[in-house]
Design a protein around this motif. Structure first.
Motif, PDB file in Angstrom:
ATOM      1  N   ASP A 281      11.949 -24.460  82.896  1.00  0.00           N
ATOM      2  CA  ASP A 281      11.187 -24.038  81.725  1.00  0.00           C
ATOM      3  C   ASP A 281      10.343 -22.815  82.041  1.00  0.00           C
ATOM      4  O   ASP A 281      10.234 -21.890  81.229  1.00  0.00           O
ATOM      5  N   THR A 282       9.737 -22.774  83.220  1.00  0.00           N
ATOM      6  CA  THR A 282       8.934 -21.620  83.626  1.00  0.00           C
ATOM      7  C   THR A 282       9.811 -20.383  83.761  1.00  0.00           C
ATOM      8  O   THR A 282       9.398 -19.279  83.378  1.00  0.00           O
ATOM      9  N   ASP A 283      11.027 -20.552  84.266  1.00  0.00           N
ATOM     10  CA  ASP A 283      11.974 -19.429  84.322  1.00  0.00           C
ATOM     11  C   ASP A 283      12.233 -18.884  82.919  1.00  0.00           C
ATOM     12  O   ASP A 283      12.328 -17.675  82.713  1.00  0.00           O
ATOM     13  N   GLN A 284      12.350 -19.780  81.946  1.00  0.00           N
ATOM     14  CA  GLN A 284      12.589 -19.389  80.563  1.00  0.00           C
ATOM     15  C   GLN A 284      11.403 -18.580  80.014  1.00  0.00           C
ATOM     16  O   GLN A 284      11.578 -17.541  79.380  1.00  0.00           O
ATOM     17  N   ILE A 285      10.202 -19.056  80.259  1.00  0.00           N
ATOM     18  CA  ILE A 285       8.992 -18.359  79.800  1.00  0.00           C
ATOM     19  C   ILE A 285       8.889 -16.990  80.464  1.00  0.00           C
ATOM     20  O   ILE A 285       8.623 -15.983  79.795  1.00  0.00           O
TER      21      ILE A 285
ATOM     22  N   ARG B  14       8.852 -13.229  78.774  1.00  0.00           N
ATOM     23  CA  ARG B  14       7.748 -12.282  78.996  1.00  0.00           C
ATOM     24  C   ARG B  14       8.250 -10.964  79.577  1.00  0.00           C
ATOM     25  O   ARG B  14       7.821  -9.894  79.155  1.00  0.00           O
ATOM     26  N   ASP B  15       9.141 -11.058  80.567  1.00  0.00           N
ATOM     27  CA  ASP B  15       9.672  -9.840  81.186  1.00  0.00           C
ATOM     28  C   ASP B  15      10.429  -8.994  80.175  1.00  0.00           C
ATOM     29  O   ASP B  15      10.275  -7.771  80.140  1.00  0.00           O
ATOM     30  N   ALA B  16      11.255  -9.643  79.360  1.00  0.00           N
ATOM     31  CA  ALA B  16      12.025  -8.908  78.357  1.00  0.00           C
ATOM     32  C   ALA B  16      11.109  -8.311  77.287  1.00  0.00           C
ATOM     33  O   ALA B  16      11.302  -7.170  76.852  1.00  0.00           O
TER      34      ALA B  16
ATOM     35  N   SER C 152      16.667 -14.247  75.294  1.00  0.00           N
ATOM     36  CA  SER C 152      16.151 -14.819  76.546  1.00  0.00           C
ATOM     37  C   SER C 152      16.201 -16.349  76.512  1.00  0.00           C
ATOM     38  O   SER C 152      16.511 -16.992  77.517  1.00  0.00           O
ATOM     39  N   TYR C 153      15.933 -16.946  75.343  1.00  0.00           N
ATOM     40  CA  TYR C 153      15.952 -18.409  75.242  1.00  0.00           C
ATOM     41  C   TYR C 153      17.373 -18.951  75.447  1.00  0.00           C
ATOM     42  O   TYR C 153      17.598 -19.845  76.259  1.00  0.00           O
TER      43      TYR C 153
ATOM     44  N   ARG D 178       2.448 -19.747  72.703  1.00  0.00           N
ATOM     45  CA  ARG D 178       1.482 -18.637  72.819  1.00  0.00           C
ATOM     46  C   ARG D 178       2.190 -17.335  73.157  1.00  0.00           C
ATOM     47  O   ARG D 178       1.834 -16.267  72.636  1.00  0.00           O
ATOM     48  N   THR D 179       3.184 -17.400  74.041  1.00  0.00           N
ATOM     49  CA  THR D 179       3.943 -16.198  74.404  1.00  0.00           C
ATOM     50  C   THR D 179       4.615 -15.603  73.171  1.00  0.00           C
ATOM     51  O   THR D 179       4.552 -14.392  72.939  1.00  0.00           O
TER      52      THR D 179
END
Length: 197
Positions: A68-72, A76-78, A96-97, A134-135
């Motif tokens: 899940d953190t990889d997904q977040i 964010r990076d994209a 990204s999702y 939030r992101t």
């Protein structure tokens, strides 16, 4: 542990164990993951696996958190590279999702289902979901006129659709491109009427 094998730092060992755990779950499902099997496959002693995770559920929760953190982080990076339009933001969030779901494969949903009754897993899922909300809210905020509560409600709706579309893409029931396109359209359809001037 084999003699002559390089000793890993605690953080590197944890990553190795998580990658090994993901391999076991991907190959044989969550029922196949035990700390004994994890230790054997990773080439470490069972106490090392226990030291890192405490229990099988602890290993599954750590694996879910990492995915899940990889997904977040991917979102964010994209988004940091996104052109300044609502259309671009929606496409990036959708891409990204879905891509993270496809990368994780069916393992992500299987881990979530295996821990459905766990209070700790429920808390972890809620915490990570709020971070993702939030992101997304930060990403769309410059382009729409929505109250925080309305924006949150729409994002929760997007995430429900994203979970379903991502799961279908990960399982090969839907082409990745279709999942991204449909999710992007759903987001834009809901947000377009709230575009900022």
């Amino acid at each position: 542990m084999a003699t002559g094998q390089k000793r890993l730092s605690k953080a590197d060992r944890r990553q190795q164990l998580l990658e090994t755990a993901q391999g076991i779950v991907s190959e044989a499902g969550t029922d196949a993951l035990t700390l004994q099997k994890l230790a054997e496959r990773a080439g470490v002693t069972k106490p090392i696996a226990y030291e890192h995770f405490g229990s099988r559920d602890g290993a599954l929760i750590a694996l879910y958190r990492r995915m899940d953190t990889d997904q977040i982080n991917a979102a964010r990076d994209a988004l940091a590279q996104a052109p300044g339009t609502l259309d671009a933001v929606c496409e990036i969030v959708a891409t990204s999702y879905v891509d993270c779901c496809v990368k994780a494969g069916p393992a992500f949903g299987a881990i979530s289902a295996a821990l459905e009754g766990s209070d700790e897993m429920h808390a972890v899922k809620a915490e990570l979901r709020e971070i993702y909300i939030r992101t997304c809210h930060d990403a769309i905020k410059p382009f729409v006129t929505l109250s925080p509560s309305k924006a949150r409600a729409l994002i929760v709706g997007f995430l429900g659709a994203a979970d379903a579309l991502g799961a279908d893409a990960a399982a090969g029931r839907m082409p990745r491109k279709t999942a991204v396109s449909v999710l992007t359209q759903l987001m834009l359809g809901s947000l377009s009427e709230h575009r900022a001037d």
